[in-house]
Design a protein around this motif. Structure first.
Motif, PDB file in Angstrom:
ATOM      1  N   LYS A 716       0.842  -1.192   0.000  1.00  0.00           N
ATOM      2  CA  LYS A 716       0.000   0.000   0.000  1.00  0.00           C
ATOM      3  C   LYS A 716       0.880   1.245   0.000  1.00  0.00           C
ATOM      4  O   LYS A 716       1.854   1.329   0.755  1.00  0.00           O
ATOM      5  CB  LYS A 716      -0.898   0.017   1.237  1.00  0.00           C
ATOM      6  CG  LYS A 716      -1.996  -1.033   1.216  1.00  0.00           C
ATOM      7  CD  LYS A 716      -2.908  -0.907   2.429  1.00  0.00           C
ATOM      8  CE  LYS A 716      -4.017  -1.952   2.374  1.00  0.00           C
ATOM      9  NZ  LYS A 716      -4.918  -1.856   3.549  1.00  0.00           N
ATOM     10  N   GLU A 718       0.473   5.715  -0.883  1.00  0.00           N
ATOM     11  CA  GLU A 718      -0.544   6.785  -0.805  1.00  0.00           C
ATOM     12  C   GLU A 718      -1.542   6.673  -1.956  1.00  0.00           C
ATOM     13  O   GLU A 718      -1.187   6.737  -3.117  1.00  0.00           O
ATOM     14  CB  GLU A 718       0.140   8.153  -0.862  1.00  0.00           C
ATOM     15  CG  GLU A 718       0.913   8.481   0.410  1.00  0.00           C
ATOM     16  CD  GLU A 718       1.492   9.887   0.351  1.00  0.00           C
ATOM     17  OE1 GLU A 718       0.944  10.718  -0.388  1.00  0.00           O
ATOM     18  OE2 GLU A 718       2.499  10.119   1.032  1.00  0.00           O
ATOM     19  N   GLY A 719      -2.771   6.432  -1.595  1.00  0.00           N
ATOM     20  CA  GLY A 719      -3.846   6.413  -2.575  1.00  0.00           C
ATOM     21  C   GLY A 719      -3.869   5.206  -3.482  1.00  0.00           C
ATOM     22  O   GLY A 719      -4.618   5.195  -4.462  1.00  0.00           O
ATOM     23  N   HIS A 720      -3.053   4.200  -3.155  1.00  0.00           N
ATOM     24  CA  HIS A 720      -3.024   3.030  -4.048  1.00  0.00           C
ATOM     25  C   HIS A 720      -2.706   1.771  -3.263  1.00  0.00           C
ATOM     26  O   HIS A 720      -1.865   1.787  -2.367  1.00  0.00           O
ATOM     27  CB  HIS A 720      -1.967   3.234  -5.138  1.00  0.00           C
ATOM     28  CG  HIS A 720      -1.972   2.169  -6.187  1.00  0.00           C
ATOM     29  ND1 HIS A 720      -2.896   2.137  -7.202  1.00  0.00           N
ATOM     30  CD2 HIS A 720      -1.178   1.084  -6.361  1.00  0.00           C
ATOM     31  CE1 HIS A 720      -2.652   1.097  -7.971  1.00  0.00           C
ATOM     32  NE2 HIS A 720      -1.617   0.426  -7.465  1.00  0.00           N
TER      33      HIS A 720
END
Length: 891
Positions: A716, A718-720
């Motif tokens: 994981k 940021e944002g994905h």
């Protein structure tokens, strides 16, 4: 030493004393004694052993020989020096060498006082021919003496005489009587040579002795064997013949050969099947043949003569030309009857010979009048017949038309080199003929996987729809036959040969595999298999799992390739995922079939490895086919130019080291996600059917632990979020409400950096599979498809030892050893295998076992070869350690 102590008599009832030194009898003398001890109907013989042969020109052996010749005559019912019923002799110079350049010496005893009696038995023409034969042998001895004495005048005389006699022997009819021939040549012979048989024999023995005493290479180990000649042309109850102790192609225990009634030998004679000879003679011949088989533990070739109703064994020897099927049948027959043990059977077949038993063989009689060309590099051994086509598409189309017309569908692909798009044609062809690469070229590797035949002819010229080999033009649609032996020279026959198809059940292969497996301890063989059919075949050949399932091969199927191309060319991730959903269903069906066929055995599935551009259209036909597919599917279509631009954008300069394997997974995680879901959907479906699965998911082309960690466990940022294999498995399991199953995540070690960082990678890999094809390429900096262009120069100067894509290079071996050692330090129970093509090579098996691998994986058709190599290595190890390896029961 007295002459009488060095002259020995043998017959089918009288053999040598046990304490006699057999080394002074020569090979032929020892063989005669061996047959004598067996009580076979051998022609009796007198051996003048090596202790006296060099001194016979100074000693008269006749006082000792005459009583023995009388004894010999009694056995064959003839008399030496008789005018009515003469005993004629052959003299065999019996050295200890397998190959000796001594002349054939026949018909001694043909003299002025015996020729008439001989003519009455065999006719004047044949009698004259035999006088010439006698002279050829004698002049050969005299020529040898002249050469040893460096007498140039005599050398010229005897060479001229031999040329003249050779011309006479080639004539169908002799114009002179035997007596006239004797008169014509007496001037070149010792005085009184043709007066009597006794004088003639004495002179000949003395000449032979002179030759042996002058020969500097003679190590005093040459004996002289004297035997009576028997003739198959004496009367209507006389025959000659030659046969094998069993069928040398099929191995059937039935005599194979011919006999000739009232003929001296088979030269220019019409023969009949040996099994049609009179039953009483056939029974004798069968008894002799099978007694010799059991005694020698080998298939035999036997020459015999029946003279006036009396059977004589003339000669017998091993059959080098026997097929592997015949050899295996023979050994299994010996084992079944308790003549040999299982260890003997397993030790006496070379692993490479099994290639022949797995593929068709040519009926040699069918190519007797064919034009042919020899040479080339063997890619995948065997024999193949088919019509030639110069592209994958033209071959597949020709097959389609042939099926519609109920015609011959056998085709051979002929290309400069093969690529991923040609796999579909190789799979349905009988063989591949190419002119680039070698044993490790793409065409050869894929051919071995699918059990096809592959031959590389670098000298072949390919031009559009024709090829030229050795000046012979092959046009599209012409028949050729490929003969690619594991040992020996390959051949292209221009025409369709008759093939004898193998059957694993009737060939004895399955029984042989069972014996082989009984000696295998803790090292195993898996198969490289990509379909349920391949999986089932692998099991029948003794594989204990699948070590490499190449998933990219599944997408080259003509019903899937255009869907896969849709996926590659999708403009958005969402579009790509929609196409992948369609592919997931067929992938699941693939895996379901393979898991089910393997019945609980381990299956190692390699996630997509090939560069994506390899799947895209590469020629006009493929372009048009893809555009038509898009139209039928109601998808947005592209012009040919636009499509070519899209293909060009995705092309790579060096795809082997480019965007492939795990690198695709990092860029397009949805592709691997589709495959993972398909794998576990198949496994959990089988779980509901109470069928066990052992799945091993292999991530290819890993270069560091970070890649494997992310693909296995996800990541994981940021944002994905990147979903790993374990998260995807859990998702499928929960969706299907299934119980957890046994599965492993591992990687293919195919880069030097992966081998060196094995300790870190093993933190996330539960198994290593060494991909030695690419590991060899990346270690040595050699392209397996191109190195044959310059490798002959390297081998000429001994710059490299053999083919590194066949026999593992020392550097590659060291990297494997390092990876094993470092991987085990991190994970002591890590499972280790080798799935490169080298795994099937017998030369590599001992290293794989000693290095600590658990298995090798190879094509289904190579599984029996690897099994045999392992069994032989186990037996050799046990023998070196002074222990007996007891065969275990194999289920």
């Amino acid at each position: 030493m007295k002459l009488s102590q060095s002259i020995h008599f043998l017959s089918n009832t009288e053999s040598l004393k046990k304490n006699i030194d057999k080394t002074i009898l020569g090979i032929r003398g020892r063989q005669l004694n061996e047959f004598s001890e067996l009580g076979l109907p051998v022609v009796p013989g007198i051996i003048l052993d090596a202790s006296i042969t060099q001194a016979l020109h100074q000693n008269d052996p006749m006082p000792v020989l005459l009583p023995l010749l009388k004894k010999m005559g009694t056995v064959v019912k003839k008399d030496f020096d008789s005018a009515e019923n003469p005993l004629l002799l052959k003299l065999v110079i019996s050295s200890n060498l397998v190959i000796a350049n001594y002349p054939t010496l026949h018909n001694f005893g043909l003299a002025k006082n015996t020729i008439t009696g001989f003519e009455e038995k065999v006719g004047k023409d044949f009698a004259s021919h035999e006088v010439f034969f006698l002279l050829r042998g004698l002049f050969s001895i005299q020529l040898s003496i002249a050469e040893l004495q460096a007498d140039e005048i005599k050398i010229g005389v005897y060479k001229d005489l031999l040329n003249k006699i050779s011309g006479e022997l080639k004539k169908e009819k002799c114009t002179e009587t035997g007596s006239a021939v004797m008169d014509a040549y007496q001037q070149y012979l010792p005085e009184g040579f043709f007066n009597t048989a006794e004088d003639q024999l004495k002179i000949t023995i003395q000449l032979i002795s002179t030759m042996l005493s002058l020969d500097p290479d003679n190590e005093n180990d040459v004996a002289l064997l004297i035997q009576p000649l028997v003739y198959g042309n004496y009367d209507k109850e006389s025959f000659s013949g030659k046969f094998f102790s069993r069928n040398i192609v099929t191995g059937e225990k039935k005599l194979q050969g011919m006999f000739f009634q009232e003929k001296f030998d088979e030269a220019d004679a019409d023969g009949k099947d040996i099994n049609e000879i009179k039953p009483a003679y056939l029974k004798q011949l069968e008894s002799i043949a099978w007694q010799l088989e059991d005694h020698s533990k080998d298939v035999r070739e036997i020459r015999f003569t029946i003279e006036a109703g009396k059977l004589w064994l003339i000669e017998q020897k091993s059959v080098e030309a026997k097929s592997t099927i015949a050899l295996v049948h023979f050994l299994l027959d010996l084992h079944k009857r308790g003549i040999v043990d299982a260890e003997y059977v397993v030790k006496n077949v070379k692993p490479g010979q099994l290639n022949e038993i797995l593929h068709p063989v040519i009926n040699t009689a069918s190519v007797k009048n064919f034009q042919c060309s020899k040479g080339g590099i063997a890619g995948a051994p065997g024999a193949a017949v088919g019509r030639v086509y110069f592209s994958a598409d033209s071959l597949i189309e020709a097959q389609r038309i042939a099926r519609l017309q109920s015609a011959d569908t056998r085709c051979i692909l002929c290309v400069p080199a093969s690529y991923a798009g040609d796999v579909k044609a190789i799979e349905v062809s009988t063989g591949v003929l190419s002119n680039e690469g070698g044993y490790s070229a793409h065409a050869s590797v894929v051919s071995r996987q699918y059990g096809k035949i592959s031959l590389v002819r670098p000298d072949m010229k390919i031009m559009a729809n024709k090829a030229v080999i050795d000046g012979v033009t092959i046009k599209e649609g012409d028949y050729i036959t490929l003969q690619v032996p594991y040992y020996g020279e390959s051949t292209v026959y221009f025409g369709a040969a008759e093939l004898i198809e193998p059957d694993p059940k009737t060939s004895g292969l399955l029984d042989f595999i069972a014996l082989t497996r009984s000696f295998i301890q803790n090292f195993h063989v898996r198969a490289n298999a990509d379909s349920p059919r391949d999986a089932a075949l692998a099991i029948s050949f003794g594989a204990e799992g699948i070590g490499l399932c190449r998933t990219e091969h599944m997408f080259f199927n003509e019903k899937r390739i255009n869907i896969f191309r849709e996926m590659i060319l999708a403009e958005t991730t969402e579009d790509r995922i929609e196409v992948l959903k369609r592919l997931q269903k067929v992938q699941m069906e693939d895996f379901y079939g393979i898991f089910k066929a393997m019945e609980g055995r381990e299956v190692t599935i390699r996630l997509l490895d090939a560069p994506l551009h390899e799947f895209l259209p590469h020629n006009e036909a493929e372009l048009e086919g893809f555009i038509e597919h898009l139209k039928k599917a109601g998808k947005k279509t592209l012009s040919k130019k636009a499509l070519l631009d899209e293909v060009a954008v995705r092309a790579e300069v060096n795809p082997m080291l480019g965007h492939r394997g795990c690198r695709i997974a990092i860029s397009y995680p949805e592709i691997y996600a589709m495959q993972i879901r398909a794998i576990f959907e198949a496994a959990y479906k089988l779980q509901k059917e109470k069928i066990e699965t052992h799945v091993e998911i292999m991530v290819p082309i890993i270069m560091n632990f970070r890649e494997l960690k992310q693909i296995a466990y996800g990541k994981k940022i940021e944002g994905h979020a990147y979903l790993g294999i374990r998260a995807l498995e859990k998702e499928v399991r929960e969706k299907l409400k299934a119980e957890p199953i046994d599965f492993k995540i591992g990687t293919m070690i195919e880069l030097p950096v992966a081998a060196l960082s094995a300790a870190e990678i093993a933190r996330y890999a539960e198994f290593f599979s060494f991909g030695t094809n690419d590991l060899t390429q990346t270690t040595l900096g050699l392209s397996r498809d191109d190195f044959n262009n310059f490798m002959p120069d390297y081998t000429l100067y001994d710059l490299i030892d053999g083919n590194p894509f066949a026999v593992l290079d020392p550097g590659v071996r060291e990297l494997i050893s390092i990876a094993i050692e470092r991987g085990r330090l991190t994970r002591p129970d890590i499972k280790l295998g080798l799935c490169g093509e080298q795994g099937a090579r017998p030369e590599n098996i001992p290293f794989c076992m000693e290095a600590g691998l658990h298995y090798v994986s190879c094509s289904s058709y190579s599984v029996p070869i690897a099994l045999l190599a392992i069994a032989q290595a186990e037996l050799e190890k046990a023998e070196n350690e002074g222990r007996k390896l007891t065969p275990k029961k194999v289920s």
